[in-house]
Write a protein that holds these residues in place. Sequence first.
Motif, PDB file in Angstrom:
ATOM      1  N   ILE A 183      21.637   7.611 -22.764  1.00  0.00           N
ATOM      2  CA  ILE A 183      21.551   8.570 -23.100  1.00  0.00           C
ATOM      3  C   ILE A 183      20.491   9.209 -23.565  1.00  0.00           C
ATOM      4  N   SER A 188      19.747   4.687 -24.647  1.00  0.00           N
ATOM      5  CA  SER A 188      20.752   5.356 -25.756  1.00  0.00           C
ATOM      6  C   SER A 188      19.115   4.277 -27.146  1.00  0.00           C
ATOM      7  N   PHE A 230      23.829  16.451 -23.085  1.00  0.00           N
ATOM      8  CA  PHE A 230      24.576  16.965 -24.160  1.00  0.00           C
ATOM      9  C   PHE A 230      24.678  18.127 -23.950  1.00  0.00           C
ATOM     10  N   LYS A 236      28.477  17.676 -23.377  1.00  0.00           N
ATOM     11  CA  LYS A 236      29.167  17.103 -24.525  1.00  0.00           C
ATOM     12  C   LYS A 236      29.339  17.344 -25.397  1.00  0.00           C
ATOM     13  N   GLN A 237      30.796  17.255 -26.488  1.00  0.00           N
ATOM     14  CA  GLN A 237      31.307  17.702 -27.923  1.00  0.00           C
ATOM     15  C   GLN A 237      30.892  17.065 -29.192  1.00  0.00           C
ATOM     16  N   THR A 238      29.347  16.390 -28.765  1.00  0.00           N
ATOM     17  CA  THR A 238      29.721  15.345 -30.100  1.00  0.00           C
ATOM     18  C   THR A 238      29.440  16.390 -31.351  1.00  0.00           C
ATOM     19  N   PHE A 239      28.898  17.590 -31.420  1.00  0.00           N
ATOM     20  CA  PHE A 239      28.433  18.361 -32.478  1.00  0.00           C
ATOM     21  C   PHE A 239      28.903  19.382 -32.026  1.00  0.00           C
ATOM     22  N   ASP A 240      29.129  20.706 -32.905  1.00  0.00           N
ATOM     23  CA  ASP A 240      29.990  21.887 -32.869  1.00  0.00           C
ATOM     24  C   ASP A 240      28.619  22.873 -32.984  1.00  0.00           C
ATOM     25  N   LYS A 246      22.568  19.280 -30.372  1.00  0.00           N
ATOM     26  CA  LYS A 246      23.175  18.479 -29.483  1.00  0.00           C
ATOM     27  C   LYS A 246      22.199  16.465 -29.560  1.00  0.00           C
ATOM     28  N   ASN A 275      21.062  15.696 -33.005  1.00  0.00           N
ATOM     29  CA  ASN A 275      22.441  15.459 -33.820  1.00  0.00           C
ATOM     30  C   ASN A 275      22.677  13.530 -33.722  1.00  0.00           C
ATOM     31  N   TYR A 276      22.423  13.508 -32.198  1.00  0.00           N
ATOM     32  CA  TYR A 276      22.306  11.715 -31.622  1.00  0.00           C
ATOM     33  C   TYR A 276      21.553  11.120 -32.626  1.00  0.00           C
ATOM     34  N   ALA A 317      21.672  10.454 -35.785  1.00  0.00           N
ATOM     35  CA  ALA A 317      23.493   9.340 -36.113  1.00  0.00           C
ATOM     36  C   ALA A 317      22.079   7.786 -35.563  1.00  0.00           C
TER      37      ALA A 317
END
Length: 630
Positions: free
Chosen positions: A391, A399, A433, A436-440, A454, A457-458, A461
């Motif tokens: 990632i 990742s 990213f 990727k729709q991990t964060f709007d 994004k 944000n990953y 997390a």
Amino acid sequence: MKISIERVRGNIFTNVRPRLDIFGIIYALFFACSIVFKGVFLQFQNQINFRPFFSTTNIFMFVASMSFALVLVALLIIFHTKRRMLFFISNILMSVLLLADALYLRYYNTIITIPVIYNARYLGPVRESIMSLFRISDILYFLDIPIFAVMSFVLSKRTEQSKIPLLKRCIVAAVLILISLGSFKIAYSKNDMSEYDNNYIVKNFGIGYFHYYDVKKYLRENYLRDKKLRSDEKNELISFFEEKNKKNGELSDRFAGIARGKNLIVIQMEALQHFVINSKMNGREITPNLNKLVRESLYFDNIYVQVAGGNTSDAEFMGNISLYPAKEGAAYFRFATNEYNTIAKELKKEGYNSYALHAYGPAFWNRTEMYKAVGFDTFISSNDYVMDEYIGWGGWALSDDSFYRQSMDIIDVTKPFYSFFVTLSGHHPYSYFEDKQTFDVGKYDRTYFGNYIKAQNYADAAIGRFIQKLKDMGLYENSLIVIYGDHTGLPKTQAKELLEFLGLSESKVDWIKLQKVPLLIHCPGVEGEIIDTTGGQIDILPMIANMMGFENYYALGKDLLNTQKGYAVLRNGSVLTDEYYYCSEDDTVYDMKTGEVLDKKDYEEEIQKYQKELRISDIILEKDALRKLK
């Protein structure tokens, strides 16, 4: 056989007085103008110089640039061949160099230097990052190449051209050099040379002169200088540290020794900038886990990025050693055999095991060698991880989740330990990213800025899950946890959406305020607090040393928990305090609140005092002085 008088006269005339090669002159002038145009284009394209085009600064820069080009023409004339191939080859090489300058400038905000070029063999792994920096307008660096190819071909076919004797070529070259030096002296007399800021040199004297200056400085510092620590330098260092530590002894000792005996967990997060902390996008927190940790920790919200040519490695260097980055290139390459006072070495005296953890190749940034100098007992690299999840960094970096999880399985947690984590998932160019729709991110979807959000944000997390793992292992309440960003992730050339998102202008003060990284220190039993004292990454070690109770005599940073006044010195010589910002690029002092220009004379003495730290650090690095002070 008779030979006509006319033919003899013709031969004599041709040999003694060669016809003026108008086409060759045009060719040489076109070469000079082309080099100047591409250099000036680079400076405006990448916002080193600004409109109006005919400002005093730009006019003198143009004069200096033309002077450099004429010197280059003069040197090529001396060694010219009938086919003029030296001009053609030189033009191609200059085009490649200028493009490299542009790409490097867009990412690092400074011009490429000899040490960087020397270590270019390590750039392979960041190929995708480099590719993302190209622009359509970059074609202008090579647009003249076909024209030069045609002109070179035409010259090679001009059989009537006679070869100009070496003496005459030297005379022509000497005349051009004299004209160039005279012109450059005019430009040079109108500007002061900045000792620290490469961009300042480019802005005022042109990219061509900078590369000449850089080569001269590199030769002087690496081959012509005396590396022996002179007695005056030694006395200067001794005096500096005696005075610094005396003042430190007079300060309060807030939090002194509060984390003694606890584990130390330091996390250097890739490209994490301060502005994402406590920010929301479309009603959602970008970094909810870090926000929660901030409320439970000492959070420093005025920490400026101080990295230079070493980028991530410079952040590691400052965090673990508390010296400034090298003036040119990366300290990790240039000074990997020096003696240093470091966190790992000091904790070793207390019985700690130390680990450096980074899920990439051990040779990158010369970490294998440098970590020995830093004093880490164990370096855990990509050779030690199972690459089971990719990632970030174009989709081929381990990742952060897997990195944290596997690392804690390797570290021996039954003994006191210092673990230094260097993450990867948030690495430029954030293209992983893209879809990727991990964060709007709303309207910023599929933009550079949106992808950056994004990525962070990953990373947030992943660190939230890591903190929970520490709690589950019983380590959270027995560890001093330090988290900070290594450098900015959004260069000015990619900052349009960022400025729009934050409602800021492109003013120097607004922009420099964005050059901050988050820094939090979580210690069990210490309540959350926001500390707005101005500082930098070089100040991390002194605060850790104070809280864990170990020696930091030769640290150049300051303990922001106990200092009287906050400030940050950047590698280019700029200085930031709680009240003002001295910008070395334009040699101007700005009010940090209003952005108004202040009278430099009122702050000059203090600025020079802060800048002295750069000189002290340079002496330590270039003379391996700590080894000689003991």
